[in-house]
Design a protein around this motif. Structure first.
Motif, short mmCIF file in Angstrom:
data_model
loop_
_atom_site.label_atom_id
_atom_site.label_comp_id
_atom_site.label_asym_id
_atom_site.label_seq_id
_atom_site.Cartn_x
_atom_site.Cartn_y
_atom_site.Cartn_z
N GLY A 12 0.80 -1.22 0.00
CA GLY A 12 0.00 0.00 0.00
C GLY A 12 0.83 1.27 0.00
O GLY A 12 0.45 2.28 -0.59
N ILE A 13 1.99 1.22 0.65
CA ILE A 13 2.83 2.42 0.79
C ILE A 13 3.82 2.54 -0.38
O ILE A 13 3.99 3.61 -0.95
CB ILE A 13 3.62 2.38 2.11
N LYS A 14 4.47 1.43 -0.70
CA LYS A 14 5.50 1.42 -1.76
C LYS A 14 5.29 0.17 -2.63
O LYS A 14 6.00 -0.83 -2.49
CB LYS A 14 6.90 1.42 -1.15
N PRO A 15 4.32 0.22 -3.52
CA PRO A 15 3.96 -0.96 -4.30
C PRO A 15 5.11 -1.56 -5.12
O PRO A 15 5.13 -2.76 -5.36
CB PRO A 15 2.83 -0.49 -5.21
N HIS A 16 6.07 -0.74 -5.49
CA HIS A 16 7.21 -1.26 -6.28
C HIS A 16 8.07 -2.24 -5.47
O HIS A 16 8.83 -3.01 -6.06
CB HIS A 16 8.06 -0.10 -6.82
N LEU A 17 7.94 -2.25 -4.17
CA LEU A 17 8.71 -3.17 -3.34
C LEU A 17 8.00 -4.51 -3.12
O LEU A 17 8.60 -5.45 -2.59
CB LEU A 17 9.02 -2.54 -1.97
N SER A 18 6.77 -4.62 -3.56
CA SER A 18 6.00 -5.84 -3.28
C SER A 18 6.56 -7.08 -3.98
O SER A 18 6.30 -8.19 -3.57
CB SER A 18 4.54 -5.64 -3.65
N GLY A 19 7.36 -6.89 -5.02
CA GLY A 19 7.97 -8.02 -5.71
C GLY A 19 9.28 -8.46 -5.09
O GLY A 19 9.96 -9.33 -5.64
N ARG A 20 9.63 -7.92 -3.96
CA ARG A 20 10.91 -8.23 -3.32
C ARG A 20 10.74 -9.02 -2.03
O ARG A 20 11.58 -8.94 -1.15
CB ARG A 20 11.68 -6.95 -3.06
N PHE A 21 9.69 -9.78 -1.96
CA PHE A 21 9.42 -10.58 -0.77
C PHE A 21 9.72 -12.05 -1.04
O PHE A 21 9.50 -12.55 -2.14
CB PHE A 21 7.93 -10.47 -0.37
N LEU A 22 10.21 -12.71 -0.02
CA LEU A 22 10.33 -14.17 0.00
C LEU A 22 9.75 -14.61 1.34
O LEU A 22 10.29 -14.27 2.39
CB LEU A 22 11.80 -14.60 -0.11
N PHE A 23 8.65 -15.30 1.28
CA PHE A 23 7.99 -15.74 2.51
C PHE A 23 8.61 -17.04 2.99
O PHE A 23 8.94 -17.92 2.19
CB PHE A 23 6.49 -15.93 2.28
N VAL A 24 8.79 -17.14 4.29
CA VAL A 24 9.32 -18.34 4.93
C VAL A 24 8.30 -18.77 5.97
O VAL A 24 7.87 -17.96 6.79
CB VAL A 24 10.68 -18.05 5.60
N ALA A 60 16.68 -16.58 -7.64
CA ALA A 60 15.51 -16.48 -8.52
C ALA A 60 14.83 -15.12 -8.34
O ALA A 60 14.41 -14.49 -9.31
CB ALA A 60 14.53 -17.60 -8.23
N GLY A 61 14.74 -14.66 -7.09
CA GLY A 61 14.14 -13.36 -6.82
C GLY A 61 14.95 -12.22 -7.43
O GLY A 61 14.39 -11.28 -7.99
N LEU A 62 16.26 -12.32 -7.33
CA LEU A 62 17.12 -11.28 -7.92
C LEU A 62 17.03 -11.28 -9.45
O LEU A 62 16.99 -10.21 -10.07
CB LEU A 62 18.56 -11.48 -7.46
N LYS A 63 17.00 -12.46 -10.05
CA LYS A 63 16.87 -12.54 -11.51
C LYS A 63 15.55 -11.94 -11.98
O LYS A 63 15.49 -11.34 -13.05
CB LYS A 63 16.99 -13.99 -11.98
N ALA A 64 14.52 -12.10 -11.19
CA ALA A 64 13.20 -11.56 -11.56
C ALA A 64 13.21 -10.03 -11.56
O ALA A 64 12.38 -9.41 -12.21
CB ALA A 64 12.13 -12.09 -10.60
#
Length: 66
Positions: A12-24, A60-64
């Motif tokens: 909601g605050i910084k949508p461009h960061l939403s693709g930088r998550f890895l859930f554990v 994989a996250g960094l390549k994306a």
């Protein structure tokens, strides 16, 4: 605050960061969690995981991002 709430707040605050998550998670994903992860195209690791799995997920996250 859990990871899902943190993700929603950041999205909601910084949508461009939403693709930088890895859930554990230490639990098998439930139906609600599956829908949440799938809808948002979020990668995740189930605990316990080994170093190689973590490295692969981060790479994989960094390549994306490229």
């Amino acid at each position: 605050m859990n990871g899902r709430a943190l993700f929603e707040k950041i999205k909601g605050i910084k949508p461009h960061l939403s693709g930088r998550f890895l859930f554990v998670t230490g639990f098998a994903a439930g139906e609600d969690d599956d829908d949440f992860l799938e809808t948002n195209h979020l990668p995740y690791l189930l605990k316990p995981f080994n170093q190689d799995s973590l490295i692969q997920a981060v790479e994989a996250g960094l390549k994306a991002l490229i």
